[in-house]
Motif scaffolding. Structure first.
Motif, PDB file in Angstrom:
ATOM      1  N   THR A  31      76.272  61.821  22.667  1.00 50.12           N
ATOM      2  CA  THR A  31      77.258  62.496  22.610  1.00 50.12           C
ATOM      3  C   THR A  31      77.719  64.091  23.377  1.00 50.12           C
ATOM      4  OG1 THR A  31      77.370  61.689  20.210  1.00 50.12           O
ATOM      5  CG2 THR A  31      78.824  63.843  20.669  1.00 50.12           C
ATOM      6  N   PHE A  32      78.672  63.875  24.050  1.00 53.82           N
ATOM      7  CA  PHE A  32      78.976  65.256  25.030  1.00 53.82           C
ATOM      8  C   PHE A  32      79.911  66.192  23.912  1.00 53.82           C
ATOM      9  CE2 PHE A  32      77.058  62.585  28.137  1.00 53.82           C
ATOM     10  CZ  PHE A  32      76.570  63.567  29.056  1.00 53.82           C
ATOM     11  N   ASP A  33      79.688  67.275  23.876  1.00 56.00           N
ATOM     12  CA  ASP A  33      80.678  68.200  23.387  1.00 56.00           C
ATOM     13  C   ASP A  33      81.029  68.952  24.664  1.00 56.00           C
ATOM     14  OD1 ASP A  33      79.930  68.151  20.628  1.00 56.00           O
ATOM     15  OD2 ASP A  33      78.025  68.787  21.069  1.00 56.00           O
ATOM     16  N   VAL A  34      82.573  68.932  24.611  1.00 57.80           N
ATOM     17  CA  VAL A  34      83.254  69.296  25.900  1.00 57.80           C
ATOM     18  C   VAL A  34      84.498  70.311  25.135  1.00 57.80           C
ATOM     19  CG1 VAL A  34      84.781  68.992  27.946  1.00 57.80           C
ATOM     20  CG2 VAL A  34      82.754  67.342  27.325  1.00 57.80           C
ATOM     21  N   VAL A  35      84.227  71.638  25.586  1.00 52.43           N
ATOM     22  CA  VAL A  35      85.238  72.789  25.036  1.00 52.43           C
ATOM     23  C   VAL A  35      85.684  72.295  23.553  1.00 52.43           C
ATOM     24  CG1 VAL A  35      85.968  73.696  27.038  1.00 52.43           C
ATOM     25  CG2 VAL A  35      87.199  71.617  26.037  1.00 52.43           C
ATOM     26  N   LEU A  41      79.747  58.433  23.509  1.00 56.27           N
ATOM     27  CA  LEU A  41      79.585  57.378  24.436  1.00 56.27           C
ATOM     28  C   LEU A  41      79.228  55.874  24.139  1.00 56.27           C
ATOM     29  CD1 LEU A  41      79.215  59.273  27.821  1.00 56.27           C
ATOM     30  CD2 LEU A  41      81.486  59.058  26.671  1.00 56.27           C
ATOM     31  N   SER A  42      79.717  55.056  24.524  1.00 54.61           N
ATOM     32  CA  SER A  42      79.115  53.631  24.255  1.00 54.61           C
ATOM     33  C   SER A  42      78.996  53.150  25.531  1.00 54.61           C
ATOM     34  CB  SER A  42      80.326  52.691  23.759  1.00 54.61           C
ATOM     35  OG  SER A  42      80.784  52.908  22.371  1.00 54.61           O
ATOM     36  N   ARG A  43      77.977  52.105  25.534  1.00 49.52           N
ATOM     37  CA  ARG A  43      77.517  51.634  26.891  1.00 49.52           C
ATOM     38  C   ARG A  43      78.648  51.324  27.826  1.00 49.52           C
ATOM     39  NH1 ARG A  43      73.760  45.945  28.066  1.00 49.52           N
ATOM     40  NH2 ARG A  43      73.521  46.651  30.180  1.00 49.52           N
ATOM     41  N   ASN A  44      78.651  51.739  29.229  1.00 51.16           N
ATOM     42  CA  ASN A  44      79.679  51.673  30.254  1.00 51.16           C
ATOM     43  C   ASN A  44      80.513  52.500  30.041  1.00 51.16           C
ATOM     44  OD1 ASN A  44      78.036  49.865  32.005  1.00 51.16           O
ATOM     45  ND2 ASN A  44      78.748  48.203  30.654  1.00 51.16           N
ATOM     46  N   ASP A  45      80.847  53.376  29.120  1.00 56.92           N
ATOM     47  CA  ASP A  45      81.859  54.330  29.031  1.00 56.92           C
ATOM     48  C   ASP A  45      81.876  55.402  30.113  1.00 56.92           C
ATOM     49  OD1 ASP A  45      83.128  53.286  26.681  1.00 56.92           O
ATOM     50  OD2 ASP A  45      82.350  55.010  25.359  1.00 56.92           O
ATOM     51  N   LEU A  46      82.891  55.958  30.551  1.00 54.34           N
ATOM     52  CA  LEU A  46      82.684  57.031  31.503  1.00 54.34           C
ATOM     53  C   LEU A  46      83.567  57.946  31.206  1.00 54.34           C
ATOM     54  CD1 LEU A  46      82.175  57.501  34.459  1.00 54.34           C
ATOM     55  CD2 LEU A  46      84.631  56.700  35.081  1.00 54.34           C
ATOM     56  N   LEU A  47      83.076  59.430  31.303  1.00 53.90           N
ATOM     57  CA  LEU A  47      83.432  60.538  30.844  1.00 53.90           C
ATOM     58  C   LEU A  47      83.443  61.463  32.262  1.00 53.90           C
ATOM     59  CD1 LEU A  47      84.334  62.701  28.617  1.00 53.90           C
ATOM     60  CD2 LEU A  47      81.921  63.220  28.667  1.00 53.90           C
ATOM     61  N   VAL A  48      84.607  62.107  32.395  1.00 53.92           N
ATOM     62  CA  VAL A  48      84.780  63.182  33.448  1.00 53.92           C
ATOM     63  C   VAL A  48      85.228  64.507  33.103  1.00 53.92           C
ATOM     64  CG1 VAL A  48      86.079  63.573  35.490  1.00 53.92           C
ATOM     65  CG2 VAL A  48      85.830  61.077  34.960  1.00 53.92           C
ATOM     66  N   VAL A  49      84.569  65.513  33.765  1.00 59.43           N
ATOM     67  CA  VAL A  49      84.569  66.637  33.125  1.00 59.43           C
ATOM     68  C   VAL A  49      84.885  67.651  34.654  1.00 59.43           C
ATOM     69  CG1 VAL A  49      83.508  68.836  32.110  1.00 59.43           C
ATOM     70  CG2 VAL A  49      83.005  66.354  31.406  1.00 59.43           C
ATOM     71  N   ALA A  50      85.956  68.394  34.352  1.00 58.94           N
ATOM     72  CA  ALA A  50      86.400  69.396  35.287  1.00 58.94           C
ATOM     73  C   ALA A  50      85.479  70.264  35.686  1.00 58.94           C
ATOM     74  CB  ALA A  50      87.979  69.877  35.108  1.00 58.94           C
ATOM     75  N   GLY A  52      83.846  73.748  36.198  1.00 61.75           N
ATOM     76  CA  GLY A  52      83.610  74.987  35.536  1.00 61.75           C
ATOM     77  C   GLY A  52      83.722  74.874  33.906  1.00 61.75           C
ATOM     78  N   VAL A  53      84.059  73.456  33.400  1.00 65.35           N
ATOM     79  CA  VAL A  53      84.215  73.450  31.996  1.00 65.35           C
ATOM     80  C   VAL A  53      82.722  73.375  31.204  1.00 65.35           C
ATOM     81  CG1 VAL A  53      85.033  71.799  30.154  1.00 65.35           C
ATOM     82  CG2 VAL A  53      86.486  72.433  32.485  1.00 65.35           C
ATOM     83  N   LYS A  54      82.604  74.154  30.308  1.00 65.08           N
ATOM     84  CA  LYS A  54      81.494  74.235  29.445  1.00 65.08           C
ATOM     85  C   LYS A  54      81.434  72.748  28.654  1.00 65.08           C
ATOM     86  CE  LYS A  54      80.626  79.101  29.305  1.00 65.08           C
ATOM     87  NZ  LYS A  54      80.126  80.241  28.266  1.00 65.08           N
ATOM     88  N   HIS A  55      79.857  72.334  28.739  1.00 62.62           N
ATOM     89  CA  HIS A  55      79.708  70.923  27.999  1.00 62.62           C
ATOM     90  C   HIS A  55      78.134  70.871  27.694  1.00 62.62           C
ATOM     91  CE1 HIS A  55      78.908  70.387  32.403  1.00 62.62           C
ATOM     92  NE2 HIS A  55      78.215  69.485  32.049  1.00 62.62           N
ATOM     93  N   ALA A  56      77.910  70.315  26.653  1.00 61.72           N
ATOM     94  CA  ALA A  56      76.562  70.003  26.278  1.00 61.72           C
ATOM     95  C   ALA A  56      76.317  68.609  25.900  1.00 61.72           C
ATOM     96  CB  ALA A  56      76.360  71.057  24.796  1.00 61.72           C
ATOM     97  N   ALA A  57      75.109  68.003  25.751  1.00 60.41           N
ATOM     98  CA  ALA A  57      75.026  66.654  25.308  1.00 60.41           C
ATOM     99  C   ALA A  57      73.939  66.668  23.988  1.00 60.41           C
ATOM    100  CB  ALA A  57      74.482  65.955  26.568  1.00 60.41           C
ATOM    101  N   ARG A  58      73.953  65.497  23.663  1.00 59.45           N
ATOM    102  CA  ARG A  58      72.619  65.517  22.538  1.00 59.45           C
ATOM    103  C   ARG A  58      72.593  63.853  22.201  1.00 59.45           C
ATOM    104  NH1 ARG A  58      77.010  67.013  19.761  1.00 59.45           N
ATOM    105  NH2 ARG A  58      77.554  65.882  17.804  1.00 59.45           N
ATOM    106  N   SER A  59      71.564  63.220  21.975  1.00 56.45           N
ATOM    107  CA  SER A  59      71.281  61.861  21.754  1.00 56.45           C
ATOM    108  C   SER A  59      70.165  61.838  20.553  1.00 56.45           C
ATOM    109  CB  SER A  59      70.749  61.289  23.049  1.00 56.45           C
ATOM    110  OG  SER A  59      70.400  59.774  22.738  1.00 56.45           O
TER     111      SER A  59
END
Length: 75
Positions: A31-35, A41-50, A52-59
Motif C-alpha cells: 500500500t502506497f500513501d501519496v499525499v 496495489l494488486s498484482r500487475n497494478d501500476l502506480l505513477v507518482v509525479a 517531488g510528491v511525497k509518498h510512503a509504502a508498507r506491506s
C-alpha cells in the motif's frame, strides 16, 4: 526474507523523488500513501507518482515490485 520463508511487515518512510516514478506490483501486497491518499496495489497494478510528491509504502507480508525513476539529462 527469513530462512523459514516467512515474511515480516515492512515499511518505507515518507520521501520523494526528483523525477516521476512508476511502481508495478509483481507479487505480494503493498500500500502506497501519496499525499494522504492510500493506494493498495494488486498484482500487475501500476502506480505513477509525479516528481517531488511525497509518498510512503508498507506491506504486511512483503512484496516484489518494479520501480522506475525517470532522470532527465542535465537535471
Amino acid at each position: 526474507r527469513p530462512e523459514n520463508g516467512e515474511c515480516r511487515p515492512v515499511s518505507m518512510p515518507e520521501h520523494s523523488a526528483n523525477g516521476p516514478i512508476s511502481i508495478q506490483l509483481l507479487q505480494g501486497d503493498v500500500t502506497f500513501d501519496v499525499v494522504g491518499q492510500q493506494y493498495s496495489l494488486s498484482r500487475n497494478d501500476l502506480l505513477v507518482v509525479a516528481p517531488g510528491v511525497k509518498h510512503a509504502a508498507r506491506s504486511t507480508s512483503g512484496a516484489t515490485f518494479l520501480l522506475t525513476v525517470v532522470h532527465e539529462a542535465g537535471a
